[in-house]
Design an enzyme around this catalytic site. Structure first.
Site, PDB file in Angstrom:
ATOM      1  N   ALA A 131       0.817  -1.086   0.293  1.00 38.18           N
ATOM      2  CA  ALA A 131       0.046  -0.082   0.131  1.00 38.18           C
ATOM      3  C   ALA A 131       0.727   1.208  -0.045  1.00 38.18           C
ATOM      4  O   ALA A 131       0.226   2.309   0.159  1.00 38.18           O
ATOM      5  CB  ALA A 131      -0.752   0.390   1.310  1.00 38.18           C
ATOM      6  N   ASP A 241      -3.820  -8.926  13.062  1.00 39.21           N
ATOM      7  CA  ASP A 241      -4.819  -8.355  13.025  1.00 39.21           C
ATOM      8  C   ASP A 241      -6.294 -10.227  12.521  1.00 39.21           C
ATOM      9  O   ASP A 241      -7.183  -9.750  12.083  1.00 39.21           O
ATOM     10  CB  ASP A 241      -5.552  -7.461  11.801  1.00 39.21           C
ATOM     11  N   ASP A 266       1.064  -1.474  12.595  1.00 36.55           N
ATOM     12  CA  ASP A 266       0.688  -1.166  11.040  1.00 36.55           C
ATOM     13  C   ASP A 266      -0.355   0.121  10.749  1.00 36.55           C
ATOM     14  O   ASP A 266      -0.766   0.311   9.741  1.00 36.55           O
ATOM     15  CB  ASP A 266       1.104  -1.568  10.121  1.00 36.55           C
ATOM     16  N   LEU A 299      -4.807  -4.998   0.858  1.00 35.01           N
ATOM     17  CA  LEU A 299      -4.732  -4.927   1.903  1.00 35.01           C
ATOM     18  C   LEU A 299      -3.914  -3.782   1.627  1.00 35.01           C
ATOM     19  O   LEU A 299      -2.620  -3.801   1.080  1.00 35.01           O
ATOM     20  CB  LEU A 299      -4.090  -5.786   2.531  1.00 35.01           C
TER      21      LEU A 299
HETATM   22 ZN    ZN Z   1       3.424   0.391   7.074  1.00 30.56          ZN
END
Ligand code: ZN
Length: 372
Positions: A131, A241, A266, A299
């Protein structure tokens, strides 16, 4: 002896849980058994070495945002934090490092300890951005020097296959910066060589969100994950998670790496906010049911907090509470060289998280002061 503040409860130690009492000022002064202690748990304060944001704020937004996200994560048990940058044009990254340095100097009133910055990007592979926005660059000596000279970088995420990466790893390692391999296309051999380079320079090796943004383990292609898990010296972050890593994969890594595995969030700015559209590094993302995705579906960071990661380790990972507590405190303290915290023992910082029987945060203490 003057009367010291005390906390009674189930004290979570590295190997066991002791019903007892902790007496403290800024440091822990005594830990004593007390069979009738209340059923609530007392854990060492959590340490998050990789966190971009929360409560609408992002590290890249500057000083006020760093205060805001720090306080948000404090309420979830994080008493030591490393605000984390994201891949953006170099002047933006340097602005963010200077903002973190400012906050580190002044401190956050009733907030967590700011240990320094995690520089995640731009020294990452353009082919494994995850990302990260598309501003990856090679770690040229001048940029590495500029980053080191801020004096605030404690962890750098670096793809070891990049041009100039070898000298960059040496420079960072010699400056005491943890070199965290990640966002990389490196294979097993390249990762193993990088581990050797960092160790030879006297550095500490990490891995940025193990399994994510790196090649997986295959029978004939062991990949960087195998090099990191088998090295005996490398630490590794994990985003637990249960979306970024399957609970079974977590158990595998934990069994092999033991106390070299540590949890990070994160987390991005949407952590703590309701589902809906949000932003990461200038990109539009969508948060739904605790999962953050880019428009393409990949993600994009997390909305995790460390209290939830701890519960996941116990409930989905099948881990005992003392070992799960290590993943959010002791292991990270060892990795970061913070030997004054991470365990409830005499002489350590009085950083505590008090949790109820269902592992929900009730109180947070930083250096002997109740702050949440
Ligand atoms: Zn990161």
């Amino acid at each position: 002896m003057t009367h010291l503040p005390e906390l009674d409860g189930q004290i979570v130690l590295p190997e066991r849980i002791l019903p007892g009492r902790i007496a403290f000022d800024r440091r822990i002064r005594a830990v004593t058994a007390r069979p009738d202690a209340p059923r609530r748990y007392i854990l060492p304060g959590f340490i998050d070495g990789h966190v971009h944001g929360g409560d609408g704020a992002d590290t890249m937004d500057g000083v006020a945002a760093i205060h805001r996200l720090s306080r948000f994560h404090l309420a979830h048990g994080t008493t030591t934090i490393l605000p984390t940058t994201i891949t953006r044009p170099w002047p933006d990254v340097m602005d963010a490092l200077r903002a973190i340095a400012d906050v580190c100097r002044t401190g956050v009133t009733d907030g967590p300890a700011i240990h320094g910055a995690h520089l995640e990007g731009p020294f990452v592979s353009p082919h494994k951005l995850g990302a990260q926005p598309p501003f990856a660059i090679a770690p040229s000596p001048d940029k590495v020097r500029e980053a080191v000279e801020t004096g605030i970088v404690r962890v750098v995420t670096l793809a070891p296959e990049l041009e100039h990466a070898e000298s960059a790893m040496q420079t960072f390692a010699e400056a005491g910066v943890r070199v965290s391999l990640g966002h990389m296309t490196a294979d097993y051999d390249q990762a193993e060589r990088a581990i050797c380079t960092i160790c030879a320079a006297g550095g500490t090796v990490g891995a940025t969100h193990l399994f994510n943004a790196m090649s997986p383990i295959e029978g004939r292609r062991p990949g960087p994950v195998t090099a990191l898990m088998c090295s005996d010296v490398a630490y590794a972050e994990m985003i637990f998670d249960t979306h970024h890593v399957h609970p079974a994969t977590f158990r595998l890594a934990s069994r092999i790496m033991g106390s070299r595995l540590l949890f990070v969030t994160d987390a991005m700015r949407g952590a703590g906010l309701p589902d809906g559209p949000s932003q990461l590094g200038g990109q539009d993302v969508t948060i739904r049911d605790g999962v953050v995705r880019l428009p393409g579906g990949s993600l994009a960071g997390s909305v995790l907090t460390l209290d939830v990661a701890l519960r996941n380790a116990v409930e989905s990972g099948g881990m005992s509470l003392p070992r799960a507590a290590g993943l959010v405190s002791f292991n990270a303290a060892q990795y970061l060289g913070l030997h004054d915290r991470g365990v409830l023992a005499v002489g350590r910082r009085a950083d505590f998280v008090v949790m109820d029987e269902r592992l929900r945060v009730q109180e947070v203490w930083v250096e002997g002061r109740r702050v949440a």
